[in-house]
Write a protein that holds these residues in place. Structure first.
Motif, PDB file in Angstrom:
ATOM      1  N   UNK A  57     -17.260 -25.030 -24.440  1.00 19.00           N
ATOM      2  CA  UNK A  57     -17.122 -25.787 -23.189  1.00 19.00           C
ATOM      3  C   UNK A  57     -17.103 -27.287 -23.407  1.00 19.00           C
ATOM      4  N   UNK A  58     -17.347 -27.750 -24.628  1.00 22.41           N
ATOM      5  CA  UNK A  58     -17.352 -29.179 -24.924  1.00 22.41           C
ATOM      6  C   UNK A  58     -16.040 -29.673 -25.489  1.00 22.41           C
ATOM      7  N   UNK A  59     -15.114 -28.761 -25.775  1.00 24.34           N
ATOM      8  CA  UNK A  59     -13.883 -29.111 -26.475  1.00 24.34           C
ATOM      9  C   UNK A  59     -12.697 -28.987 -25.521  1.00 24.34           C
ATOM     10  N   UNK A  60     -12.063 -30.120 -25.220  1.00 27.08           N
ATOM     11  CA  UNK A  60     -10.965 -30.129 -24.253  1.00 27.08           C
ATOM     12  C   UNK A  60      -9.856 -29.159 -24.641  1.00 27.08           C
ATOM     13  N   UNK A  61      -9.435 -29.214 -25.907  1.00 27.79           N
ATOM     14  CA  UNK A  61      -8.303 -28.384 -26.321  1.00 27.79           C
ATOM     15  C   UNK A  61      -8.633 -26.897 -26.194  1.00 27.79           C
ATOM     16  N   UNK A  62      -9.845 -26.515 -26.567  1.00 27.20           N
ATOM     17  CA  UNK A  62     -10.238 -25.110 -26.471  1.00 27.20           C
ATOM     18  C   UNK A  62     -10.237 -24.655 -25.015  1.00 27.20           C
ATOM     19  N   UNK A  63     -10.767 -25.491 -24.116  1.00 24.71           N
ATOM     20  CA  UNK A  63     -10.797 -25.129 -22.696  1.00 24.71           C
ATOM     21  C   UNK A  63      -9.393 -25.084 -22.112  1.00 24.71           C
ATOM     22  N   UNK A  64      -8.527 -26.015 -22.551  1.00 22.94           N
ATOM     23  CA  UNK A  64      -7.149 -26.000 -22.070  1.00 22.94           C
ATOM     24  C   UNK A  64      -6.443 -24.714 -22.467  1.00 22.94           C
ATOM     25  N   UNK A  65      -6.802 -24.168 -23.620  1.00 24.62           N
ATOM     26  CA  UNK A  65      -6.185 -22.921 -24.069  1.00 24.62           C
ATOM     27  C   UNK A  65      -6.588 -21.738 -23.195  1.00 24.62           C
ATOM     28  N   UNK A  66      -7.788 -21.798 -22.574  1.00 22.65           N
ATOM     29  CA  UNK A  66      -8.161 -20.744 -21.633  1.00 22.65           C
ATOM     30  C   UNK A  66      -7.154 -20.688 -20.494  1.00 22.65           C
TER      31      UNK A  66
END
Length: 324
Positions: free
Chosen positions: A44-53
């Motif tokens: 939840x702290x990583x923009x790119x990871x959340x954008x991939x959701x």
């Protein structure tokens, strides 16, 4: 379009849990079980990871995400808990309750998680495998349901694979979800509790803890938590509700012992807990039986206890699709 990903299947073992934590630590997407439904997790702290959701689900970016944590101490580092929120956390965590509370400025959460809101939805799940993965990872995990946006929520690992295979790094199999509908969401912002979404904890149980029935969110209020879109959980077939005499072209999903002619039954004994656990799996099965040529009809379900959450999901499944 990006190349397909090899989606790994992980098991409930020490190696599987370690591998699942590594997926999250590397910015990948992991589908993991909770007691409600399978969630699609990312750091939840990583923009790119959340954008991939959002990309994997095809999810509208104005729909916020719930952050899952291993314990209350972690939750209090991210959100600010008033007396009501503390009472509810003490009573129902770990469990199928999400609390929407003010976001701490120092939380370090990606703004994609909150969809621009000054609040955040937090949950401590009660599934042993989810808790093991969250503990091994050691950080906050943003995790909506692990299905294409607007479609039926997954309650088994195979449901995740059917919808997201090739789009996520891994799914870890914890068996069938026992609650079967998503968490209840309660807002605790201005000293009063607000029901933002009915779910796995009944409104009656919440009222017993805080001393009053939380006021429900209005349909015209801004979206502040997941599961508030008018059309959601939609199968391919059209859905009708409160049907006691189905048409010949309808797959009838019954509830209770009186629905002896139903092709499927959420609970032959009329048990709302069983019905909630079966809901999404039955919706999937009914859609398979309909096979593009029939419609789906649900028998009436009592609008009390877990029935409130069941009927909420059914109304969204039956809503016009242009509202999704």
């Amino acid at each position: 379009m990006s190349d397909p990903i090899h989606t790994r299947y992980l098991t409930d073992t020490a190696d599987g849990i370690a591998a699942a934590a590594d997926v999250l630590a590397s910015g990948g997407l992991l589908a993991l079980p909770t007691e409600t439904v399978y969630g699609l997790g990312a750091d939840a702290r990583v923009d790119r990871a959340c954008a991939r959701i959002f990309a994997a689900k095809g999810r509208p970016q104005f729909n916020p995400l719930i952050v899952h944590l291993a314990g209350v101490d972690q939750a209090e580092q991210i959100g600010m808990f008033d007396a009501t929120a503390r009472k509810l956390a003490d009573a129902f965590w770990p469990g199928p309750l999400t609390l929407v509370v003010p976001l701490r400025e120092t939380a370090g959460i990606s703004p994609l998680v909150t969809a621009g809101n000054p609040t955040i939805g937090l949950r401590v799940p009660n599934h042993p495998l989810a808790r093991a993965v969250l503990t091994a990872f050691g950080g906050p995990v943003a995790a909506p349901s692990a299905n294409p946006s607007g479609k039926i929520s997954p309650t088994m690992a195979k449901h995740v694979q059917q919808g997201l295979d090739g789009l996520i790094e891994a799914v870890i199999d914890g068996g069938a979800c026992t609650v079967g509908v998503e968490s209840t969401i309660v807002g605790c912002v201005d000293g009063r509790a607000t029901l933002l979404r009915p779910g796995g904890v009944s409104v009656e149980d919440i009222a017993d803890v805080i001393g009053y029935t939380p006021e429900a969110r209005g349909d015209a209020d801004p979206i502040s938590a997941p599961g508030q879109l008018s059309s959601h959980y939609a199968p391919d077939a059209a859905v009708s509700l409160n049907i006691t005499t189905p048409a010949p072209d309808q797959v009838w999903v019954g509830f209770g012992p009186d629905c002896t002619d139903a092709e499927l039954n959420l609970s032959p004994t009329g048990d709302l807990t069983e019905a909630a656990a079966n809901l999404f799996q039955m919706l999937r099965r009914a859609d398979e039986i309909a096979n593009g040529t029939r419609r789906i009809a649900f028998a009436p379900v009592p609008d009390t206890g877990l029935g409130l959450a069941i009927n909420d999901r059914l109304r969204r499944a039956a809503a016009p699709r242009d509202q999704a």
